[in-house]
Motif scaffolding. Structure first.
Motif, short mmCIF file in Angstrom:
data_model
loop_
_atom_site.label_atom_id
_atom_site.label_comp_id
_atom_site.label_asym_id
_atom_site.label_seq_id
_atom_site.Cartn_x
_atom_site.Cartn_y
_atom_site.Cartn_z
N PRO A 187 -10.84 0.90 8.83
CA PRO A 187 -11.76 0.97 9.97
C PRO A 187 -12.90 1.98 9.80
CG PRO A 187 -9.72 2.13 10.46
CD PRO A 187 -9.52 1.48 9.11
N TRP A 188 -12.73 2.87 8.82
CA TRP A 188 -13.70 3.95 8.66
C TRP A 188 -13.81 4.35 7.19
CZ3 TRP A 188 -9.75 5.20 12.54
CH2 TRP A 188 -8.52 5.53 11.96
N LEU A 189 -14.71 5.29 6.93
CA LEU A 189 -14.84 5.90 5.61
C LEU A 189 -14.22 7.29 5.64
CD1 LEU A 189 -18.61 5.15 4.80
CD2 LEU A 189 -16.60 3.78 4.17
N VAL A 190 -13.41 7.57 4.63
CA VAL A 190 -12.86 8.91 4.44
C VAL A 190 -13.59 9.53 3.25
CG1 VAL A 190 -10.81 10.24 3.82
CG2 VAL A 190 -10.61 8.28 5.36
N PRO A 191 -14.27 10.65 3.41
CA PRO A 191 -14.98 11.25 2.27
C PRO A 191 -14.04 11.51 1.10
CG PRO A 191 -15.67 12.29 4.32
CD PRO A 191 -14.50 11.40 4.66
N PHE A 192 -14.52 11.24 -0.10
CA PHE A 192 -13.73 11.45 -1.30
C PHE A 192 -14.10 12.80 -1.89
CE2 PHE A 192 -13.15 11.03 -5.94
CZ PHE A 192 -11.79 10.78 -5.97
N THR A 193 -13.11 13.68 -1.99
CA THR A 193 -13.37 15.04 -2.46
C THR A 193 -12.45 15.48 -3.59
OG1 THR A 193 -11.90 15.97 -0.76
CG2 THR A 193 -14.24 15.76 -0.20
N ALA A 194 -11.36 14.73 -3.85
CA ALA A 194 -10.39 15.17 -4.86
C ALA A 194 -9.70 13.97 -5.47
CB ALA A 194 -9.35 16.10 -4.23
N ALA A 195 -9.38 14.06 -6.76
CA ALA A 195 -8.74 12.97 -7.49
C ALA A 195 -7.40 12.58 -6.87
CB ALA A 195 -8.55 13.36 -8.95
N ALA A 196 -6.72 13.53 -6.25
CA ALA A 196 -5.41 13.24 -5.65
C ALA A 196 -5.49 12.20 -4.53
CB ALA A 196 -4.80 14.53 -5.09
N GLN A 197 -6.68 11.97 -4.00
CA GLN A 197 -6.85 10.95 -2.97
C GLN A 197 -6.72 9.53 -3.53
OE1 GLN A 197 -10.64 13.16 -1.50
NE2 GLN A 197 -10.08 11.77 0.16
N LEU A 198 -6.78 9.38 -4.85
CA LEU A 198 -6.74 8.05 -5.46
C LEU A 198 -5.70 7.88 -6.56
CD1 LEU A 198 -10.46 6.87 -5.85
CD2 LEU A 198 -8.70 5.90 -4.36
N ASP A 199 -5.35 8.93 -7.24
CA ASP A 199 -4.59 8.79 -8.48
C ASP A 199 -3.20 8.21 -8.28
OD1 ASP A 199 -6.53 9.58 -10.23
OD2 ASP A 199 -5.87 11.67 -10.37
N ASP A 200 -2.52 8.54 -7.18
CA ASP A 200 -1.16 8.03 -6.99
C ASP A 200 -0.85 7.99 -5.50
OD1 ASP A 200 1.43 7.13 -7.54
OD2 ASP A 200 2.23 9.17 -7.57
N ILE A 201 -1.44 7.00 -4.81
CA ILE A 201 -1.18 6.86 -3.38
C ILE A 201 -0.55 5.50 -3.10
CG2 ILE A 201 -2.99 8.46 -2.70
CD1 ILE A 201 -4.68 6.04 -1.90
N ARG A 202 0.23 5.44 -2.03
CA ARG A 202 0.93 4.21 -1.67
C ARG A 202 0.02 3.28 -0.88
NH1 ARG A 202 6.13 3.60 2.39
NH2 ARG A 202 6.81 1.51 1.70
N LEU A 203 0.07 1.99 -1.20
CA LEU A 203 -0.68 0.95 -0.51
C LEU A 203 0.31 -0.10 -0.03
CD1 LEU A 203 -3.31 -0.67 0.18
CD2 LEU A 203 -3.19 -1.57 -2.16
N THR A 204 0.28 -0.44 1.27
CA THR A 204 1.19 -1.44 1.82
C THR A 204 0.42 -2.44 2.68
OG1 THR A 204 1.67 -0.12 3.80
CG2 THR A 204 3.12 0.18 1.89
N THR A 205 1.00 -3.63 2.78
CA THR A 205 0.51 -4.65 3.70
C THR A 205 1.69 -5.21 4.47
OG1 THR A 205 -1.23 -5.28 2.14
CG2 THR A 205 -0.79 -6.79 3.96
N ARG A 206 1.54 -5.28 5.80
CA ARG A 206 2.55 -5.88 6.66
C ARG A 206 1.93 -7.03 7.44
NH1 ARG A 206 4.12 -0.52 6.30
NH2 ARG A 206 6.39 -0.21 6.10
N VAL A 207 2.72 -8.09 7.62
CA VAL A 207 2.32 -9.22 8.45
C VAL A 207 3.36 -9.37 9.55
CG1 VAL A 207 1.80 -11.68 8.53
CG2 VAL A 207 1.18 -10.35 6.50
N ASN A 208 2.91 -9.22 10.79
CA ASN A 208 3.80 -9.27 11.94
C ASN A 208 4.97 -8.29 11.78
OD1 ASN A 208 2.17 -11.33 13.00
ND2 ASN A 208 3.35 -12.90 11.92
N GLY A 209 4.68 -7.13 11.20
CA GLY A 209 5.66 -6.08 11.01
C GLY A 209 6.50 -6.20 9.76
N ASP A 210 6.40 -7.33 9.06
CA ASP A 210 7.19 -7.57 7.85
C ASP A 210 6.46 -7.02 6.64
OD1 ASP A 210 9.08 -8.62 6.06
OD2 ASP A 210 7.97 -10.50 5.88
N LEU A 211 7.09 -6.14 5.86
CA LEU A 211 6.47 -5.55 4.68
C LEU A 211 6.33 -6.62 3.60
CD1 LEU A 211 5.44 -2.95 3.28
CD2 LEU A 211 7.77 -2.60 2.45
N ARG A 212 5.08 -6.91 3.22
CA ARG A 212 4.82 -7.95 2.23
C ARG A 212 4.34 -7.38 0.89
NH1 ARG A 212 3.65 -12.92 4.78
NH2 ARG A 212 5.07 -13.16 6.55
N GLN A 213 3.54 -6.32 0.92
CA GLN A 213 3.00 -5.72 -0.29
C GLN A 213 3.28 -4.22 -0.27
OE1 GLN A 213 -1.15 -7.33 0.25
NE2 GLN A 213 -0.83 -8.13 -1.80
#
Length: 290
Positions: A187-213
């Motif tokens: 919904p927004w932009l988060v300023p990028f200031t450090a490599a830790a913001q990208l190097d190893d973060i979790r990404l998930t997708t849920r559909v109707n509450g069900d974890l799909r990705q």
């Protein structure tokens, strides 16, 4: 700070998103019509300063999120970028030598909280949760070592896809990736200031509450540094350009039988440190041909 583009009372604005609503800032910076121009001028910090101590101008419920960068020069998407996703293709190739790329148009995305649209020409609308990076500094032939210096901000993407339409031609997926409002960004932009913001973060997708990705950026076949290096070899990256960095396995097309999106479904794409992108699904209302 979380910077957003939104509409309220028939006007488009940008500002800072808070838990209570939006702090309008665009009227204070007439020299910057959009967040793309803010980024091009290195103005995100100036917006942060201007927002300090300000009251919410648009409380929650009085505005609609739009895609954060409404006028990017280009949106470049990376395909097949996680090991399990690559394994879905039965070509015997463990990992391709180079990344797959395709282009999306800005109008193929809507903002957070808005319905993504299922057109009458297809019943195979699918989700793809992804992290998107916004370029902040122009560059060509950027090295991996310097790649993160060219990122201004991060956001989220539901890279919605019409699966049957990506198979309409032998070599290209453009048709299935660019239906109006078939995906979402924000919904927004988060300023990028450090490599830790990208190097190893979790990404998930849920559909109707069900974890799909569910995966982590550290498992990408082509890390984001490599994406910036590779893409900038053939095209100049400019401020406001968006790179959509790849989706994990778990899209609806890979279920047996496939499970595609239907009106009323709720899709939630979430990444550590960035936030959550939530959208519903609606049928397209088609009145007549023009």
């Amino acid at each position: 700070m979380r910077f957003a583009t939104y509409s309220a009372n028939g006007e488009t604005n940008y500002g800072v998103a808070t838990g209570e609503g939006m702090i309008a800032l665009s009227a204070d910076f007439p020299q910057w019509a959009t967040l793309r121009q803010v980024i091009e001028s290195g103005g995100l910090h100036e917006l942060s300063i201007a927002a300090q101590g300000r009251a919410v101008s648009h409380p929650n419920g009085s505005f609609d999120f739009l895609i954060p960068i409404p006028d990017p020069e280009k949106i470049i998407c990376v395909g097949v970028n996680f090991p399990d996703r690559n394994a879905e293709y039965k070509d015997g190739q463990e990992a391709p030598p180079n990344m797959s790329l395709f282009i999306r148009f800005p109008r193929s995305f809507c903002g957070a909280g808005q319905p993504i649209i299922l057109p009458p020409e297809s019943d195979k609308l699918d989700y793809e949760g992804e992290i998107a990076v916004v370029i902040g500094k122009e560059g060509r032939r950027i090295s991996q070592e310097n790649a993160f210096d060219h990122i201004a901000a991060l956001t989220l993407c539901n890279e919605g896809t019409l699966r049957d339409w990506v198979r309409h031609a032998k070599f290209n997926v453009t048709q299935g990736k660019n239906w109006d409002r078939s995906g979402a960004m924000g919904p927004w932009l988060v300023p990028f200031t450090a490599a830790a913001q990208l190097d190893d973060i979790r990404l998930t997708t849920r559909v109707n509450g069900d974890l799909r990705q569910d995966n982590r950026t550290s498992r990408m076949l082509f890390p984001i540094r490599r994406q910036i290096e590779y893409i900038s070899t053939f095209t100049t990256l400019v401020p406001g350009d968006i790179i959509v960095t790849g989706t994990p396995t778990g899209a609806g097309a890979r279920f047996d039988p496939p499970v595609f999106l239907r009106p009323g479904d709720v899709i939630e794409v979430e990444a550590e440190g960035i936030g959550k992108l939530v959208n519903t699904v609606e049928d397209e209302l088609v009145e007549s041909r023009t």
